[in-house]
Design a protein around this motif. Structure first.
Motif, PDB file in Angstrom:
ATOM      1  N   LEU A  69    -118.272 -12.965  -5.139  1.00  0.00           N
ATOM      2  CA  LEU A  69    -119.190 -14.120  -5.536  1.00  0.00           C
ATOM      3  C   LEU A  69    -120.024 -13.555  -6.889  1.00  0.00           C
ATOM      4  CD1 LEU A  69    -121.127 -16.494  -5.602  1.00  0.00           C
ATOM      5  CD2 LEU A  69    -122.206 -15.284  -3.589  1.00  0.00           C
ATOM      6  N   VAL A  70    -119.906 -13.993  -7.822  1.00  0.00           N
ATOM      7  CA  VAL A  70    -120.450 -13.583  -9.185  1.00  0.00           C
ATOM      8  C   VAL A  70    -120.858 -14.527 -10.045  1.00  0.00           C
ATOM      9  CG1 VAL A  70    -118.010 -13.172 -10.433  1.00  0.00           C
ATOM     10  CG2 VAL A  70    -120.218 -11.903 -11.187  1.00  0.00           C
ATOM     11  N   GLY A  71    -122.072 -14.472 -10.618  1.00  0.00           N
ATOM     12  CA  GLY A  71    -122.454 -15.536 -11.633  1.00  0.00           C
ATOM     13  C   GLY A  71    -123.880 -15.515 -11.915  1.00  0.00           C
ATOM     14  N   ASP A  72    -124.326 -16.777 -12.140  1.00  0.00           N
ATOM     15  CA  ASP A  72    -126.019 -16.701 -12.587  1.00  0.00           C
ATOM     16  C   ASP A  72    -126.995 -16.201 -11.318  1.00  0.00           C
ATOM     17  OD1 ASP A  72    -124.929 -18.187 -14.897  1.00  0.00           O
ATOM     18  OD2 ASP A  72    -125.724 -20.098 -13.990  1.00  0.00           O
ATOM     19  N   GLY A  73    -126.342 -16.519 -10.302  1.00  0.00           N
ATOM     20  CA  GLY A  73    -127.345 -15.986  -9.244  1.00  0.00           C
ATOM     21  C   GLY A  73    -127.063 -14.659  -8.477  1.00  0.00           C
ATOM     22  N   TYR A  74    -125.955 -14.100  -8.734  1.00  0.00           N
ATOM     23  CA  TYR A  74    -125.401 -12.921  -7.913  1.00  0.00           C
ATOM     24  C   TYR A  74    -124.649 -11.982  -8.987  1.00  0.00           C
ATOM     25  CZ  TYR A  74    -126.592 -16.292  -4.174  1.00  0.00           C
ATOM     26  OH  TYR A  74    -126.964 -16.997  -3.424  1.00  0.00           O
ATOM     27  N   PHE A  75    -124.935 -10.620  -8.588  1.00  0.00           N
ATOM     28  CA  PHE A  75    -124.300  -9.657  -9.144  1.00  0.00           C
ATOM     29  C   PHE A  75    -123.153  -9.728  -8.327  1.00  0.00           C
ATOM     30  CE2 PHE A  75    -128.521  -7.637 -10.025  1.00  0.00           C
ATOM     31  CZ  PHE A  75    -128.618  -7.932 -11.409  1.00  0.00           C
ATOM     32  N   PRO A  76    -121.898  -9.008  -8.680  1.00  0.00           N
ATOM     33  CA  PRO A  76    -120.544  -9.277  -8.039  1.00  0.00           C
ATOM     34  C   PRO A  76    -120.913  -8.792  -6.506  1.00  0.00           C
ATOM     35  CG  PRO A  76    -120.177  -8.120 -10.239  1.00  0.00           C
ATOM     36  CD  PRO A  76    -121.676  -8.289 -10.158  1.00  0.00           C
ATOM     37  N   SER A  77    -120.623  -9.552  -5.672  1.00  0.00           N
ATOM     38  CA  SER A  77    -120.897  -9.587  -4.378  1.00  0.00           C
ATOM     39  C   SER A  77    -119.783  -9.683  -3.253  1.00  0.00           C
ATOM     40  CB  SER A  77    -122.180 -10.660  -3.752  1.00  0.00           C
ATOM     41  OG  SER A  77    -123.130 -10.308  -4.751  1.00  0.00           O
ATOM     42  N   ALA A  78    -119.749  -9.072  -2.230  1.00  0.00           N
ATOM     43  CA  ALA A  78    -118.659  -9.163  -1.267  1.00  0.00           C
ATOM     44  C   ALA A  78    -119.157 -10.653  -0.418  1.00  0.00           C
ATOM     45  CB  ALA A  78    -118.494  -8.055  -0.376  1.00  0.00           C
ATOM     46  N   ALA A  79    -118.347 -11.716  -0.495  1.00  0.00           N
ATOM     47  CA  ALA A  79    -118.728 -12.840   0.265  1.00  0.00           C
ATOM     48  C   ALA A  79    -117.599 -13.419   1.091  1.00  0.00           C
ATOM     49  CB  ALA A  79    -119.227 -14.029  -0.745  1.00  0.00           C
ATOM     50  N   TYR A  80    -118.089 -14.446   1.844  1.00  0.00           N
ATOM     51  CA  TYR A  80    -116.683 -14.939   2.624  1.00  0.00           C
ATOM     52  C   TYR A  80    -117.295 -16.423   3.148  1.00  0.00           C
ATOM     53  CZ  TYR A  80    -119.684 -13.803   6.687  1.00  0.00           C
ATOM     54  OH  TYR A  80    -120.705 -13.609   7.479  1.00  0.00           O
ATOM     55  N   SER A  81    -116.461 -17.362   3.350  1.00  0.00           N
ATOM     56  CA  SER A  81    -116.609 -18.595   3.918  1.00  0.00           C
ATOM     57  C   SER A  81    -116.023 -18.616   5.337  1.00  0.00           C
ATOM     58  CB  SER A  81    -115.790 -19.592   2.985  1.00  0.00           C
ATOM     59  OG  SER A  81    -115.802 -20.892   3.619  1.00  0.00           O
ATOM     60  N   ALA A  82    -116.732 -19.593   6.065  1.00  0.00           N
ATOM     61  CA  ALA A  82    -116.280 -19.979   7.443  1.00  0.00           C
ATOM     62  C   ALA A  82    -114.928 -20.716   7.150  1.00  0.00           C
ATOM     63  CB  ALA A  82    -117.149 -20.724   8.154  1.00  0.00           C
ATOM     64  N   PHE A  83    -113.785 -20.630   7.942  1.00  0.00           N
ATOM     65  CA  PHE A  83    -112.689 -21.062   7.943  1.00  0.00           C
ATOM     66  C   PHE A  83    -112.099 -21.346   9.303  1.00  0.00           C
ATOM     67  CE2 PHE A  83    -108.139 -21.710   6.560  1.00  0.00           C
ATOM     68  CZ  PHE A  83    -108.503 -22.227   5.300  1.00  0.00           C
ATOM     69  N   ASP A  84    -111.989 -22.722   9.370  1.00  0.00           N
ATOM     70  CA  ASP A  84    -111.289 -23.240  10.591  1.00  0.00           C
ATOM     71  C   ASP A  84    -109.794 -23.602  10.340  1.00  0.00           C
ATOM     72  OD1 ASP A  84    -110.860 -25.893  12.096  1.00  0.00           O
ATOM     73  OD2 ASP A  84    -111.947 -24.457  13.427  1.00  0.00           O
ATOM     74  N   GLY A  85    -109.118 -23.364  11.400  1.00  0.00           N
ATOM     75  CA  GLY A  85    -107.676 -23.880  11.105  1.00  0.00           C
ATOM     76  C   GLY A  85    -107.327 -25.213  11.358  1.00  0.00           C
ATOM     77  N   ARG A  86    -108.341 -26.275  11.524  1.00  0.00           N
ATOM     78  CA  ARG A  86    -108.089 -27.510  11.146  1.00  0.00           C
ATOM     79  C   ARG A  86    -108.460 -28.034  10.045  1.00  0.00           C
ATOM     80  NH1 ARG A  86    -109.994 -29.010  17.182  1.00  0.00           N
ATOM     81  NH2 ARG A  86    -111.419 -27.410  16.328  1.00  0.00           N
ATOM     82  N   THR A  87    -109.665 -27.592   9.609  1.00  0.00           N
ATOM     83  CA  THR A  87    -110.771 -28.388   8.504  1.00  0.00           C
ATOM     84  C   THR A  87    -110.883 -27.208   7.399  1.00  0.00           C
ATOM     85  OG1 THR A  87    -112.602 -27.424   9.889  1.00  0.00           O
ATOM     86  CG2 THR A  87    -111.810 -29.787  10.074  1.00  0.00           C
ATOM     87  N   GLY A  88    -110.626 -25.996   7.507  1.00  0.00           N
ATOM     88  CA  GLY A  88    -110.525 -25.124   6.271  1.00  0.00           C
ATOM     89  C   GLY A  88    -111.955 -24.523   6.188  1.00  0.00           C
ATOM     90  N   ALA A  89    -112.093 -24.375   4.879  1.00  0.00           N
ATOM     91  CA  ALA A  89    -113.449 -23.606   4.315  1.00  0.00           C
ATOM     92  C   ALA A  89    -114.754 -24.591   4.473  1.00  0.00           C
ATOM     93  CB  ALA A  89    -113.103 -23.357   3.050  1.00  0.00           C
ATOM     94  N   GLY A  90    -115.505 -23.695   4.835  1.00  0.00           N
ATOM     95  CA  GLY A  90    -116.835 -24.292   5.069  1.00  0.00           C
ATOM     96  C   GLY A  90    -118.018 -23.582   4.051  1.00  0.00           C
ATOM     97  N   ALA A  91    -119.085 -23.203   4.920  1.00  0.00           N
ATOM     98  CA  ALA A  91    -120.144 -22.513   4.236  1.00  0.00           C
ATOM     99  C   ALA A  91    -119.986 -21.123   3.635  1.00  0.00           C
ATOM    100  CB  ALA A  91    -121.300 -22.448   5.099  1.00  0.00           C
ATOM    101  N   ILE A  92    -120.471 -20.798   2.521  1.00  0.00           N
ATOM    102  CA  ILE A  92    -120.306 -19.751   1.899  1.00  0.00           C
ATOM    103  C   ILE A  92    -121.512 -18.606   2.389  1.00  0.00           C
ATOM    104  CG2 ILE A  92    -120.428 -18.244  -0.330  1.00  0.00           C
ATOM    105  CD1 ILE A  92    -119.391 -20.698  -1.516  1.00  0.00           C
ATOM    106  N   TYR A  93    -121.161 -17.279   2.748  1.00  0.00           N
ATOM    107  CA  TYR A  93    -121.932 -16.429   3.266  1.00  0.00           C
ATOM    108  C   TYR A  93    -121.910 -15.149   2.583  1.00  0.00           C
ATOM    109  CZ  TYR A  93    -122.592 -19.388   7.202  1.00  0.00           C
ATOM    110  OH  TYR A  93    -122.759 -20.746   8.032  1.00  0.00           O
ATOM    111  N   LEU A  94    -122.782 -14.316   2.484  1.00  0.00           N
ATOM    112  CA  LEU A  94    -122.909 -13.039   1.840  1.00  0.00           C
ATOM    113  C   LEU A  94    -122.442 -11.990   3.079  1.00  0.00           C
ATOM    114  CD1 LEU A  94    -125.910 -12.649  -0.494  1.00  0.00           C
ATOM    115  CD2 LEU A  94    -123.766 -12.368  -1.209  1.00  0.00           C
ATOM    116  N   ALA A  95    -121.572 -11.037   2.890  1.00  0.00           N
ATOM    117  CA  ALA A  95    -121.372  -9.841   3.726  1.00  0.00           C
ATOM    118  C   ALA A  95    -122.156  -8.716   2.970  1.00  0.00           C
ATOM    119  CB  ALA A  95    -119.538  -9.383   3.558  1.00  0.00           C
TER     120      ALA A  95
END
Length: 636
Positions: free
Chosen positions: A529-555
């Protein structure tokens, strides 16, 4: 203590479409050949000294040959013409798909913990400092039997779950039994290793680690000879058996004779099914500009696991295999548990690829509305003296994806840039003032449209790629993700799209996705994750096998901008191309999932940069690069 920090997208796209399948074409059977590969020795962790990391001269920090990979600034784009990692034009972003506003999802994966992995200083100072300055790290991660293995360009380490080392840091040249890439005492060059990738196989309980090795003359000139080194071990802290697979495809060492070769087996990635171990590459002319197609190399994984002295490999070529288009980055699947393996059609390994890149289409449009599912059948024959494999593919219709724009960075302390813009400091570093000053903080490379890590579990394939998305009224780098259900009737392949989506965050960029899904169908998608709000960061999304990607979280939030040599004209040329990627990684460990992502884990001022030892900022970076990696564990 577990922590969860949601930085959910103000506009996260998670569109689910109904099943849509386009029938595969009646392509000619791919060319294939089988040959012998010998075990060439063993490798292991060996204690080596640590160098200072101080730059002796710029000419000895970056290999004088760019090599055949103009998209990898570890060789800086200054070598023989041709064999690019990507034929993508300089960041002319494609049309962006629309982003649909999404709300904050507060119930996401639980971050169990994490630690900083290898960084540029650790790799540059390994083996008594007989290393080069390299960008990007190219993330390899595999986990099993209580071991966490990380490899990058060009170093290796094994950890415990709390981040303590089971081994120290060793350079990849030493690990694989080669002399240093540059012996700084004698000026003699050794082989140049790149593109590490690894996995843990739950059936054989073996670790597999693969690198691409480029041979050089003692003076540092690339010879055109290159091979994949495949290391296999039950205990990654102990002895690994090493096999060497020639990928020049010019008739050398029993290789087939392909057009425009000697060629390079670029961007190797690996997978397993019940029977086989698979490596795929993208084949470019080593000294030219031509791309041939993706190659698939299939081994008996039991033969490799046993440590047989002589094993067979079957090579399959993919020119024109996708309705006349060449295969490109045909990424093999790996599965979290043995019950997930596809055993129909005599055993089947699945792959996913995309088909928007110039390597596939021959054009620079970089836009597509389909991805490709591949099936390699009769894999149980890999244990026989004469393997008889079948390869088929079918297109799956998806939402349009396209070349993402470069990823802008949040402004912050960038002491290398500041040094280059200050004549006395630049003269100390370069030997002369920077003729290109003022240098500017550059956006990061956002990959092209190639497929990234692929998982097969619960009868579904999971994959993701980088794409342009429209979010917050602007075109940004985002992620397209896909869930595909493949099926076989005999050897006839069908693939149905069960879910898809595109993920973006307003004012920011998401790059280099890697999906990990456990046997229960729950997982995460890791990315930078990188851009106006973040220096290059390790991030992830919740991912469900039926509905796919959800929220974004910072690792782990980044602490400063990327401030490496590939972003500045004085060192990497005009225009610069700040390297990032070329891939992240996830690894399933029981029900939990480990993630490895590139991020920036340090920050410092110009005064701290100039303090002795010069460029180290208190031992947190080197004069010419500051990338780091973050390894995190998540409970989905």
């Amino acid at each position: 203590m577990s922590t969860r920090r949601s930085v959910v997208a103000a506009a996260a796209l998670a569109t689910v479409l109904g099943s849509l399948t386009l029938p595969g074409s009646a392509s000619a059977a791919p060319a294939s050949s089988t040959r012998h590969v010998q075990k060439v020795g063993t490798g292991s962790y060996k204690v080596t000294g640590t160098g200072s990391g101080e730059p002796a001269s710029i000419s000895l920090e970056i290999p004088k040959q760019a090599g055949p990979d103009a998209n990898d600034f570890s060789r800086s784009g200054r070598g023989p013409a041709g064999a690019h990692r990507s034929l993508a034009p300089a960041r002319a972003a494609g049309p962006a798909g629309p982003a649909v506003a999404g709300g904050v999802i507060r119930n996401g994966p639980q971050l169990l913990g994490g630690f900083d992995g290898l960084n540029h200083r650790a790799q540059r100072t390994a083996n008594n400092g007989n290393q080069f300055t390299l960008e990007p790290p190219d993330q390899a991660l595999c986990v099993g039997n209580g071991h966490i293995v990380e490899a990058v360009n060009d170093a290796f380490q094994v950890y415990n779950a709390d981040g303590t080392g089971q081994t120290g840091v060793v350079d990849l040249n030493t690990f694989f039994g080669y002399p240093p890439v540059l012996d700084r005492a004698t000026g003699v060059f050794g082989p140049n290793l790149t593109d590490p990738t690894c996995l843990f196989d739950p059936a054989t309980h073996r670790f597999f680690l693969v690198v691409l090795t480029l041979e050089q003359t003692p003076d540092g000139d690339l010879t055109g000879d290159n091979h994949l080194d495949i290391a296999v071990a039950a205990d990654p802290t102990g002895t690994w058996n090493i096999y060497r697979l020639d990928v020049t495809d010019d008739g050398t060492n029993g290789t087939p004779v392909h057009p425009n070769c000697p060629c390079i087996g670029d961007y190797p990635h690996i997978g397993v099914d019940a029977n086989g171990f698979y490596v795929t590459t993208n084949e470019y002319s080593f000294f030219g500009t031509e791309y041939n197609s993706a190659q698939i190399y299939a081994f008996s994984k039991r033969a490799l696991a046993r440590g047989d002295a002589d094993v067979l490999v079957t090579q399959l070529d993919t020119p024109g295999a996708d309705r006349g288009l060449n295969g490109f980055t045909v990424w093999p699947a790996q599965s979290p548990v043995t019950s997930d393996y596809e055993r129909s059609a005599g055993g089947t390994e699945y792959f996913l690829s995309s088909n928007a890149a110039e390597e596939a289409t021959g054009t620079q449009d970089y836009v597509s509305t389909s991805i490709v599912t591949w099936a390699l059948t009769n894999t149980r024959s890999l244990d026989s003296p004469a393997p008889r494999l079948g390869l088929s593919n079918t297109r799956v219709g998806v939402q349009r994806y396209s070349l993402p724009p470069a990823a802008n960075q949040k402004a912050g302390p960038a002491p290398l840039r500041e040094c280059l813009n200050d004549d006395p400091c630049a003269t100390f570093l370069l030997g002369a003032p920077d003729p290109f000053k003022p240098e500017a903080l550059s956006p990061l490379d956002s990959n092209d449209t190639r497929m990234q890590q692929v998982t097969y579990t619960g009868g579904r394939l999971y994959g993701a790629l980088d794409t342009a998305v429209t979010v917050g009224g602007a075109s940004k780098a985002g992620i397209g993700w896909y869930i595909v259900r493949p099926s076989l009737r005999g050897t006839s392949l069908r693939a149905d799209l069960t879910a898809q989506g595109q993920l973006g965050l307003a004012g920011n960029n998401l790059t280099y996705p890697a999906i990990g899904v456990n046997a229960a169908g729950r997982g995460v998608m890791a990315f930078t994750l990188v851009g106006d709000g973040y220096f290059p960061s390790a991030a992830y999304s919740a991912f469900d096998g039926r509905t796919g990607a959800g929220a974004i979280y910072l690792a782990k939030a980044g602490l400063g901008p990327q401030d490496g040599f590939s972003g500045y004209k004085a060192v990497s040329g005009d225009p610069p191309r700040p390297r990032w990627g070329d891939y992240g990684a996830t690894a399933v460990d029981g029900s939990n999932i480990w993630m490895a992502s590139e991020y920036i884990g340090q920050t410092c001022t110009l005064a701290q940069y100039e303090a002795a030892p010069f460029g180290s900022c208190g031992g947190t970076r080197t004069a010419l690069a500051n990338w780091g990696t973050r390894i995190s564990q998540v409970k989905p």
